[in-house]
Design an enzyme around this catalytic site. Structure first.
Site, PDB file in Angstrom:
ATOM      1  N   LYS A 104      -9.422  44.784  98.464  1.00  0.00           N
ATOM      2  CA  LYS A 104     -11.473  44.590  97.641  1.00  0.00           C
ATOM      3  C   LYS A 104     -11.283  44.058  97.133  1.00  0.00           C
ATOM      4  CE  LYS A 104     -14.787  46.651  94.900  1.00  0.00           C
ATOM      5  NZ  LYS A 104     -14.651  47.561  93.230  1.00  0.00           N
ATOM      6  N   SER A 160     -18.162  51.215  93.302  1.00  0.00           N
ATOM      7  CA  SER A 160     -17.824  49.697  94.287  1.00  0.00           C
ATOM      8  C   SER A 160     -17.790  49.125  95.517  1.00  0.00           C
ATOM      9  CB  SER A 160     -18.161  48.732  93.128  1.00  0.00           C
ATOM     10  OG  SER A 160     -16.649  48.711  92.460  1.00  0.00           O
ATOM     11  N   SER A 193     -15.672  53.453  90.510  1.00  0.00           N
ATOM     12  CA  SER A 193     -15.712  52.782  91.549  1.00  0.00           C
ATOM     13  C   SER A 193     -13.931  52.731  92.416  1.00  0.00           C
ATOM     14  CB  SER A 193     -16.024  50.934  91.065  1.00  0.00           C
ATOM     15  OG  SER A 193     -17.142  50.821  90.243  1.00  0.00           O
TER      16      SER A 193
END
Lengths: 511, 528
Positions: free
Chosen positions: B90, B165, B189
């Site tokens: 990420k 996210s 997330s």
């Protein structure tokens, strides 16, 4: 508000101000710790390194980096707290003090806020008249220093500068901020007490060994708060009169400046109050050149620092056993130690103060311990060496001369190897890094000429060259012999024992 | 395990294998790490144009790491289970020498000079890092639509959100572009994207995995964790990144729970005597019927496997979302202050007037931050302001304490808590973009664990109207192994029913659209 009503009237004379008003002061002192590494990262704490060379992701506040508390800084904070008779918090916390400015790399400073590590202590300071004044300490807490801004162009201040440079080397250096309670009851001694307090703190951190305590390098910085209030009516208790509005003066970076800044602010505030004006609660800057203060940031638009607990750090919870262990490492309180040493050394108050102010107390102590008399130790450190340090702009401890060197020098004098003048030359050699005094003496061939035959010849030569003086001596003018002594000393390049030369002159002339 | 053999699934495609299987084949030298990296980069080339899971690929670094592992293996060196298995990262984790944007324009040019601790650990065990995945800007969002670089699409339905996210990491794994990925979970997330993409994601115990190098949103809530297609795979990654880090003062100084063993134990499908609590507050209002149906079936499965299921009351959970939306923005407003154009990131001059420190900071933050980020900075700044602090931040912290107390009380009665991971399946792109409050509700079930610092996992439990549904398993702090044991049991039972992983039922992705991910040659600077 127009500039006109904001103008200060001509300051009152300090004595007059003190006759009419009662002063109350408070001081915040920032002490830079001498830990090897920074408060929250392992960068070295350096002074004078090339800009931005002692930095890492943490002190630069790079995204993702996280602080880790310096254990040594906590130890220093606890020891200082104990020495100031503070209570040590079983648990204290760091908070974020938030404001946007390029010198704080994260745009917040990590500092202790509502939970400081040290609270409720005091420092006793000795005044010139020998009386002792107790200054109450509200708190002492840990925080990180900011970076150093340099403003280029204009006057060197941020206003009008073309641009500014930021050096993050200092960013993250550990600081302890020590905050007094409002100090009342000093009256006209206000400036003296304030100065003595900061000097006392400085001596304490030196004795604790937790800071270099160099005010000239900013390792001790003071912000001085002062307010005036009306004098109590006869029979009224002064402490019941409400406090006046205060100003906070920053950039006060020497003991003398603390005294001067307080005297100036007292006069300025008194003039305003006397003229029926109010004192603005504001931050003011001390100017060393003009010896006055001017307004800085107005506290009316005080920033909201939006403090909240630093979530990246755990509370500081020192082990009680560790605190007790640290209590055992506390040095003799500086005031007590000074009194003891002064008595041992037989110095006058003035002599002692000079030694203390020159930061020579340890050096003299070590020199005496090495076998030198207290008087001789003071003579060397406060004379020749203090002069040299002053010329070079360094501290006495930074000179290449050690207490052992002074002891060696004194032994050479006592043994008749060096006279006073030669001893100074030997010391000069040591100061220039040529080795110990004995080594310099050998290398430079400085030893006193004590061989009588060589001296006798030199005396005879001098007498022969000055028949008129010889006549004068014979005629009873013994003082005239000084000229012959001088000539002999010159001929022997100062290496003769002047006393012996005088004896030989008298012998040869036959008086 | 069956004797090692070459990949024999229907397509013969290496990317369809589990990470655990890749590990076996690598160990048996049936496949090389270079082949695995190549297969995944090819897959990214083919499908990422449609999915947009990646912001950057790192082919040179990945091949370099793969070759190093292949050489080491040839020499017979001892290697960890994930050596050679590609991992996607990420874009909120600092990667030395590779631009790290956090999905924000303000960091479009930031090349870290250091590695996050989890990245350092993965490099050390020899996992090739194949790319940086898309995310909501600074991890703020539940749909990945708040990325400054365009939304990521759900592999199950390209018109729908992949969650957020960490939608990029979940979609990358779900689209077989990577077997494993790293995520970060502040309010859900990792778990919410896992739930809506039919993948597995874990938020470890707070402090279980180092946060050093994770660009902070809310420091007291953030936690790095694994994203995978199976529970055992997630456990393998969790074990590789977990453990104490002296650079993170909030990291736990104790060994990582044996999550791999727990995943293996769970696969035996024996839950006799395990006490499972249904969170009473997370099963009714606002939850989609299809989600509740799959949830009910999963509870039945747990009972079938011997678990004792009961309802547990967690009254404070009702206030968790409100408290979260004060604590999170408060910390975020502080953490995002440093993006001030002075030291890194973009610098924008004001359109008019002099360029002073203040005007440049203002212009940069105005241009560099998206709306959702600004919204949270404003909210947090307000909540921490003098005069409001006690009413907002202070009250929220009290709720947080109550939520922790609820968990404590619950875990005196049960070993684990369960709930649907999200109230709904994946919604349409754009559907909730203009309604932040609706968007925030996506995290209603995941947020309590962040407030309490406890671990949670999401595992797929079937489809509702053709879209994945996730089961959340919550365990006591430092007992992450319970998440894996329960998760693996449910997974094993369901895969038995489905005849394989749920993702096998996902529609084929369109191929050939050019990938938007920027391939990075070597590094882009930094200090390696």
């Amino acid at each position: 508000m127009t500039a006109q009503t904001d103008m200060d009237p001509t300051p009152l004379d300090f004595d007059e101000a003190m006759e009419r008003f009662d002063p109350v002061f408070g001081i915040e002192v920032h002490v830079e710790l001498n830990t090897k590494t920074k408060m929250f990262c392992s960068c070295p704490t350096t002074f004078g390194a090339p800009p931005n060379t002692a930095v890492c992701p943490v002190c630069l506040g790079l995204p993702g980096s996280m602080p880790v508390v310096n254990h040594k800084a906590i130890e220093s904070a606890i020891r200082l707290g104990l020495a100031l008779h503070c209570s040590i918090a079983p648990s204290s916390r760091f908070a974020r003090k938030q404001y946007f400015y390029p010198d704080v790399s994260k745009d917040y400073q990590i500092s202790q806020y509502d939970e400081p590590i040290d609270a409720d202590g005091y420092l006793d300071v000795t005044l010139a008249d020998g009386s002792i004044f107790r200054v109450q300490i509200e708190r002492a807490h840990m925080e990180e220093d900011a970076a150093k801004n340099t403003h280029i162009g204009g006057t060197g201040h941020i206003q009008g500068a073309a641009y500014s440079l930021v050096d993050y080397n200092r960013c993250g250096t550990p600081l302890i901020e020590i905050v007094t309670r409002p100090v009342e009851g000093t009256g006209a001694h206000v400036a003296e007490v304030a100065r003595a307090y900061v000097a006392g703190l400085r001596d304490l951190v030196i004795a604790l060994g937790i800071s270099d305590a160099r005010m000239d390098r900013g390792s001790i910085r003071a912000d001085v708060n002062l307010s005036l209030r009306p004098k109590a009516a006869p029979g009224e208790d002064q402490s019941t009169v409400p406090l006046g509005r205060r100003s906070e003066t920053k950039n006060v970076n020497s003991l003398r400046a603390i005294e001067q800044a307080i005297r100036f602010e007292a006069g300025r505030q008194a003039a305003r109050l006397a003229a029926g004006l109010t004192v603005k609660q504001e931050t003011r800057m001390w100017h060393e050149e003009s010896k006055d203060t001017t307004p800085g940031r107005s506290k009316e638009t005080a920033e909201d620092y939006r403090y909240f607990p630093e979530p990246d750090l755990l509370p500081v919870v020192p082990d009680p056993a560790w605190i007790e262990e640290l209590r055992g490492t506390l040095p003799e309180p500086p005031a007590q130690r000074r009194a003891r040493l002064q008595k041992e050394w037989g110095y006058s108050d003035l002599e002692m103060r000079d030694v203390v102010n020159a930061g020579a107390i340890d050096l003299v102590e070590q020199t005496v311990a090495a076998g030198v008399t207290a008087a001789a130790a003071r003579k060397w450190w406060m004379g020749e060496l203090a002069r040299t340090a002053n010329e070079q702009g360094v501290e006495l401890v930074e000179l290449t001369v050690t207490p052992q060197d002074i002891a060696e020098l004194e032994q050479l004098i006592a043994g008749g190897k060096l006279n006073d003048k030669l001893a100074r030359q030997a010391l000069a050699g040591t100061l220039q890094g040529e080795g110990s005094p004995a080594h310099v003496m050998e290398a430079r061939g400085l030893a006193v000429v004590s061989d009588d035959s060589a001296l006798t010849k030199a005396v005879d030569d001098a007498l022969a060259a000055n028949p008129d003086i010889v006549e004068k001596i014979k005629g009873g003018k013994v003082k005239a012999a000084g000229a012959i002594v001088g000539a002999v000393m010159k001929a022997t390049r100062g290496q003769a024992d002047a006393g012996r030369v005088r004896e030989l002159i008298m012998e040869r002339v036959g008086v | 395990m069956s004797p090692v053999a070459a990949p024999t699934n229907e397509t013969g495609d290496l990317t369809r294998l589990s990470a655990a299987r890749m590990s076996e084949l690598l160990a048996a030298k049936e496949v090389s790490s270079r082949e695995l990296v190549q297969a995944h980069l090819d897959r990214i080339d083919r499908v990422d144009g449609a999915v947009h899971a990646f912001l950057r690929t790192m082919p040179e670094q990945a091949f370099e790491a793969a070759d190093a592992v292949d050489r080491a293996r040839a020499k017979g060196e001892a290697l960890g289970p994930l050596a050679g298995v590609p991992v996607a990262v990420k874009d909120v984790l600092a990667t030395n020498g590779t631009v790290t944007t956090c999905g924000s324009k303000i960091l479009e040019n930031w090349t870290p000079v250091y590695d996050a601790t989890v990245i350092e650990k993965l490099r050390a065990v020899g996992t090739p890092l194949i790319g940086k995945t898309n995310m909501d800007e600074f991890a703020m969002g539940s749909s990945t639509e708040h990325s400054a670089y365009g939304a990521t699409h759900n592999p199950w339905d390209l018109d729908r959100i992949p969650g957020g996210s960490g939608g990029g990491s979940a979609a990358a794994v779900g689209a077989f572009e990577a077997p494993l990925a790293l995520g970060s979970d502040t309010g859900g997330s990792i778990r919410q994207p896992a739930s809506v993409t039919g993948t597995v994601g874990t938020k470890p115990t707070y402090g279980g995995v180092s946060r050093y190098g994770l660009v902070a949103m809310a420091s007291s809530l953030d936690q790095v964790g694994p994203v995978a297609r199976g529970v055992l795979d997630a456990a393998l990654l969790h074990a590789a990144i977990g453990g104490h880090d002296p650079h993170d003062s909030t990291s736990l100084d104790e060994p990582v729970p044996d999550v791999v063993a727990a995943a293996k134990l769970g696969a035996a499908r024996d839950l006799k005597g395990v006490r499972v609590g249904i969170v009473g507050q997370l099963r009714g209002e606002g939850f989609q019927q299809g989600v509740l149906d799959r949830y009910a079936e999963a509870l039945g499965l747990l009972e079938d496997m011997g678990a004792e299921v009961s309802v547990v009351d967690c009254p404070s959970f009702e206030y968790a979302l409100g408290a979260y939306y004060l604590i999170m923005p408060s910390e975020a407003s502080s953490n995002l202050a440093r993006f001030d154009a002075m030291r890194y990131g973009i610098r924008v001059a004001p359109e008019s007037g002099p360029a002073t420190v203040e005007t440049v900071m203002g212009a940069t933050r105005e241009a560099g931050f998206g709306d959702e980020v600004k919204r949270r900075i404003i909210l947090g700044t307000y909540a921490l302001s003098a005069g409001y602090y006690d009413a907002y931040y202070g009250s929220a912290q009290k709720v947080r304490t109550l939520v922790q107390a609820d968990f404590r009380a619950a875990f005196e009665k049960v070993d684990v808590l369960v709930s649907p991971t999200t109230p709904t399946t994946a919604f349409k792109l754009g559907e909730k973009l203009d309604d932040p409050l609706q968007m925030y509700l996506s995290d209603v079930a995941t947020i309590p664990a962040n407030l309490a610092g406890t671990p949670g996992i999401s595992v797929p439990i079937g489809l509702a109207d053709g879209l994945p549904v996730g089961l959340q398993v919550l365990a006591p702090a430092r007992a992450d192994e319970w998440c894996y044991r329960l998760g693996a049991a449910v997974e094993a039972a369901l895969e038995d029913q489905w005849g394989g992983p749920l993702l096998n039922q996902a529609p084929a992705l369109p191929e050939g659209t050019a990938s938007a991910a920027k391939p990075v040659s070597g590094t882009e600077g930094g200090a390696r």
